[in-house]
Design a protein around this motif. Sequence first.
Motif, PDB file in Angstrom:
ATOM      1  N   TYR A  64      64.723  50.078  37.829  1.00 58.81           N
ATOM      2  CA  TYR A  64      65.671  51.512  37.710  1.00 58.81           C
ATOM      3  C   TYR A  64      66.844  51.425  38.841  1.00 58.81           C
ATOM      4  CZ  TYR A  64      67.038  56.415  37.325  1.00 58.81           C
ATOM      5  OH  TYR A  64      67.719  57.509  37.211  1.00 58.81           O
ATOM      6  N   PRO A 106      61.196  55.881  41.156  1.00 63.24           N
ATOM      7  CA  PRO A 106      61.263  55.813  39.417  1.00 63.24           C
ATOM      8  C   PRO A 106      59.942  55.017  39.041  1.00 63.24           C
ATOM      9  CG  PRO A 106      62.550  53.942  40.488  1.00 63.24           C
ATOM     10  CD  PRO A 106      61.847  54.817  41.605  1.00 63.24           C
ATOM     11  N   SER A 107      59.480  55.369  37.792  1.00 63.15           N
ATOM     12  CA  SER A 107      58.135  54.591  37.128  1.00 63.15           C
ATOM     13  C   SER A 107      58.614  53.125  36.851  1.00 63.15           C
ATOM     14  CB  SER A 107      57.952  55.426  35.840  1.00 63.15           C
ATOM     15  OG  SER A 107      59.318  55.608  34.988  1.00 63.15           O
ATOM     16  N   ASP A 108      59.990  52.724  36.675  1.00 59.31           N
ATOM     17  CA  ASP A 108      60.305  51.507  36.432  1.00 59.31           C
ATOM     18  C   ASP A 108      61.048  50.908  37.759  1.00 59.31           C
ATOM     19  OD1 ASP A 108      62.476  49.897  33.990  1.00 59.31           O
ATOM     20  OD2 ASP A 108      61.582  49.016  35.897  1.00 59.31           O
ATOM     21  N   ARG A 125      61.221  55.954  28.573  1.00 59.38           N
ATOM     22  CA  ARG A 125      62.352  56.481  29.380  1.00 59.38           C
ATOM     23  C   ARG A 125      61.641  56.631  30.707  1.00 59.38           C
ATOM     24  NH1 ARG A 125      66.670  60.088  29.264  1.00 59.38           N
ATOM     25  NH2 ARG A 125      66.735  61.516  30.875  1.00 59.38           N
ATOM     26  N   VAL A 126      62.669  56.185  31.843  1.00 59.31           N
ATOM     27  CA  VAL A 126      62.252  56.005  33.209  1.00 59.31           C
ATOM     28  C   VAL A 126      61.852  57.608  33.513  1.00 59.31           C
ATOM     29  CG1 VAL A 126      62.936  55.393  35.473  1.00 59.31           C
ATOM     30  CG2 VAL A 126      63.186  53.798  33.464  1.00 59.31           C
ATOM     31  N   GLN A 127      60.740  57.531  34.527  1.00 57.35           N
ATOM     32  CA  GLN A 127      60.429  58.992  34.882  1.00 57.35           C
ATOM     33  C   GLN A 127      60.769  58.846  36.632  1.00 57.35           C
ATOM     34  OE1 GLN A 127      56.552  59.543  33.591  1.00 57.35           O
ATOM     35  NE2 GLN A 127      57.239  61.253  32.351  1.00 57.35           N
ATOM     36  N   SER A 155      71.892  63.015  35.168  1.00 57.14           N
ATOM     37  CA  SER A 155      71.251  62.655  33.930  1.00 57.14           C
ATOM     38  C   SER A 155      69.820  62.538  33.968  1.00 57.14           C
ATOM     39  CB  SER A 155      72.001  61.526  33.113  1.00 57.14           C
ATOM     40  OG  SER A 155      71.864  60.323  34.042  1.00 57.14           O
ATOM     41  N   ASP A 156      69.381  62.182  35.012  1.00 55.43           N
ATOM     42  CA  ASP A 156      67.718  61.821  35.143  1.00 55.43           C
ATOM     43  C   ASP A 156      67.238  62.759  36.461  1.00 55.43           C
ATOM     44  OD1 ASP A 156      68.588  58.356  34.894  1.00 55.43           O
ATOM     45  OD2 ASP A 156      68.148  59.932  33.310  1.00 55.43           O
ATOM     46  N   ARG A 191      70.596  53.545  39.876  1.00 57.94           N
ATOM     47  CA  ARG A 191      71.729  54.542  39.735  1.00 57.94           C
ATOM     48  C   ARG A 191      72.111  54.653  40.882  1.00 57.94           C
ATOM     49  NH1 ARG A 191      70.180  53.891  35.365  1.00 57.94           N
ATOM     50  NH2 ARG A 191      69.536  55.397  33.622  1.00 57.94           N
TER      51      ARG A 191
END
Length: 126
Positions: free
Chosen positions: A29, A24-26, A1-3, A114-115, A31
């Motif tokens: 990512y 983001p960790s990715d 899961r991306v943080q 959501s994140d 949004r």
Amino acid sequence: RVQLMETGGDSVHPGGSLRLTCAPSDLNYRRNCMAWFRQSPGEEREAVATINTLNLNTYYPHSVEGRFTVSRDNAQNTLFLQMNNLKPEDSAMYYCAAADSARSVCSSNRWAYSDWGQGTQVTVSS
């Protein structure tokens, strides 16, 4: 899961400035709606800035308008919150949030996101 990871929180005097960063960790990512929220003990989590990364529409509540600026570096996939003329009432935990949305102006409602990141503490005191 991306943080989502927030940095930049600190203790400053009234009138001071801080710049918060959310990454983001990715790196892939994405949004389209990203936002900054804050929460003080015993208070509701409130939006202080939102940005639609596709059309760059922003939202600020009156309490921070003219003092806070949200921006995004698409190349680095990083979200920023520049906070100037800080006041003691700005003291809170600040959170980065993200979601996909069809809205032109991203929501200020926390339940639309959501994140979330873990938060970074901002303290403004003399």
